[in-house]
Design an enzyme around this catalytic site. Structure first.
Site: not given
Ligand SMILES: *[C@@H]1O[C@H](CO)[C@@H](O)[C@H](O)[C@H]1NC(C)=O
Ligand SMILES: *[C@@H]1O[C@H](CO)[C@@H](O)[C@H](O)[C@H]1NC(C)=O
Ligand SMILES: *[C@@H]1O[C@H](CO)[C@@H](O)[C@H](O)[C@H]1NC(C)=O
Length: 407
Positions: A130, A163, A191-193
């Site tokens: 995301r 993050e 996940k923020h990735v």
């Protein structure tokens, strides 16, 4: 009004009438001709104008009526909202994309198969890396609901102080092994990735999805999000004394002024490598882990790589700015996880709409928007590319439902 007052009012009126009746103003002959000419030209201009209005009205009727629109599943309101400035061939709208595909002959050959990356996935994991400030919390809520409906586990990362958006290879491989593909039943992982190339890491591909948002709106959203009181309260609760409260002056900053005054917080320099923290690069999440390529802000190369990844590896990249189209495309291309998504979404829309929403958000001035669009050209191009692809996927679905749309 008293009787007296009324009488004197009438008297006054009569006086005025009389003044008009008896006052003869001698016009010179020339002026009379001039007035006549003026009257004629006024009539003529009015006629022209009415004519123009008439044809404009006709044009709008045509725009609102074609069966194409209803076949595409759009309401009249939606069309006038998006296409009312006469942008017939603006490929940043659904209608414009449809016209473009039609006029270039692509409509006849367009199929969902060409645009479907889902069958290329090698594990039953939906991977949602995301992007910040795109409404991803809302999507996570929807995934939870759909997980119950379709019997998959909706998972997310462990919330940390930072993050971890960028990972070196060994870290990434370990992360994928222990967190992403360690699940035997169908599941989603969020996940923020930044984009992970599963091929490069020699791991099996999941089903990639993401959400995007207008790049300028994202910046505004972030600016006020980090200043929202509940944002601090939440972080304070989670991380305690590690969270330092900022100054009142900082909290009261206004985005428009921040840009006008060239406040360092609101300067978006081309190709700069810093400022990862404010998530100004939507493209980073789609470009990937190669920092030399993906970090320079608004770079052409990062944009191109992001486009390539979207095209080759993402099942769907949607946007809440086109909620219905996004949900239909998710349903159509990833039915295992998303069928019935639209029904579920509208059944709980009220509560979903409020996830992480910042109600305090002054609007952006036209001037600030103009300044920003000059420095976000590639970010904007990428965003438009993604919307265009989403519309294409949607149109392909509709063509298969109704083959008559092809001619
Ligand atoms: C996968 O890893 C996550 C995070 O380490 C863990 O919470 C989860 O229980 C694991 N799932 C399985 C099926 O092992
Ligand atoms: C836009 O980019 C230029 C070139 O890097 C930079 O000098 C300028 O300060 C930037 N303006 C804004 C408002 O970010
Ligand atoms: C989106 O779908 C919902 C539910 O089907 C409908 O009520 C709404 O009018 C649609 N919105 C647009 C803009 O088409």
């Amino acid at each position: 009004m008293s009787l007296n007052a009324e009488r004197s009012y009438k008297m006054k009126l009569r006086d005025v009438e009389n003044a008009f009746k008896y006052r003869r103003i001698p016009y010179p002959k020339r002026s009379v001709e001039l007035i006549a000419l003026l009257a004629i030209s006024c009539t003529f201009f009015l006629f022209m104008h009415t004519n123009k209005l008439n044809s404009r009205l006709k044009e709008m009727e045509v725009k609102l009526q074609p069966s194409e629109f209803s076949a595409l599943g759009l309401t009249g309101n939606h069309i006038s909202g998006h296409d009312a400035g006469g942008k017939h061939d603006d490929i940043n709208t659904l209608h414009g994309t449809f016209q473009y595909l039609k006029s270039t002959g692509q409509l006849r050959h367009l199929t969902t198969t060409q645009l479907n990356n889902t069958p290329r996935a090698q594990v039953d994991t939906l991977f949602f890396n995301r992007i910040t400030k795109t409404g991803s919390e809302k999507m996570m809520e929807l995934l939870k609901i759909l997980g119950k409906r379709h019997n998959f586990e909706a998972r997310r990362d462990v919330e940390g102080f930072y993050e971890v958006v960028n990972m070196h290879d060994a870290y990434a491989k370990n992360f994928i092994r222990t967190e992403v593909i360690n699940c035997t039943k169908a599941n989603s992982y969020t996940k923020h990735v930044a984009f992970l190339d599963f091929d490069l890491l020699d791991e099996p591909w999941p089903i990639y999805i993401n959400m995007v948002r207008d790049p300028i709106e994202r910046l505004v959203s972030w600016f006020y999000y980090v200043r929202a009181p509940w944002h601090f309260a939440e972080r304070k609760e989670m991380f305690g004394d590690a969270i330092v409260l900022p100054s009142i002056d900082w909290l009261k900053k206004d985005f428009n002024r921040c840009i006008e005054e060239r406040d360092p917080e609101c300067v978006y320099e081309q190709m700069e490598m810093g400022n990862l923290g404010d998530h100004r690069r939507q493209s980073l999440y789609l470009c990937g882990q190669n920092m030399a390529v993906c970090m320079p802000f608004n770079s052409h190369e990062a944009m191109q790589r992001a486009k390539k990844n979207v095209e080759e590896h993402y099942a769907v990249v949607g946007t809440w700015e086109d909620t219905n189209i996004t949900l239909s495309v998710l349903e159509g291309y990833i039915p295992r996880f998303f069928s019935g998504a639209k029904d579920e979404y509208y059944a709980v829309k009220k509560s979903l709409g409020n996830v992480n929403r910042n109600t305090y958000r002054p609007s952006l001035s036209d001037k600030a928007r103009a300044v920003l669009s000059q420095n976000l050209t590639r970010e904007i191009e990428l965003y438009q590319f993604i919307r265009h692809r989403l519309y294409k996927q949607y149109i392909a679905l509709k063509l298969e439902e109704d083959p008559k749309l092809r001619d």
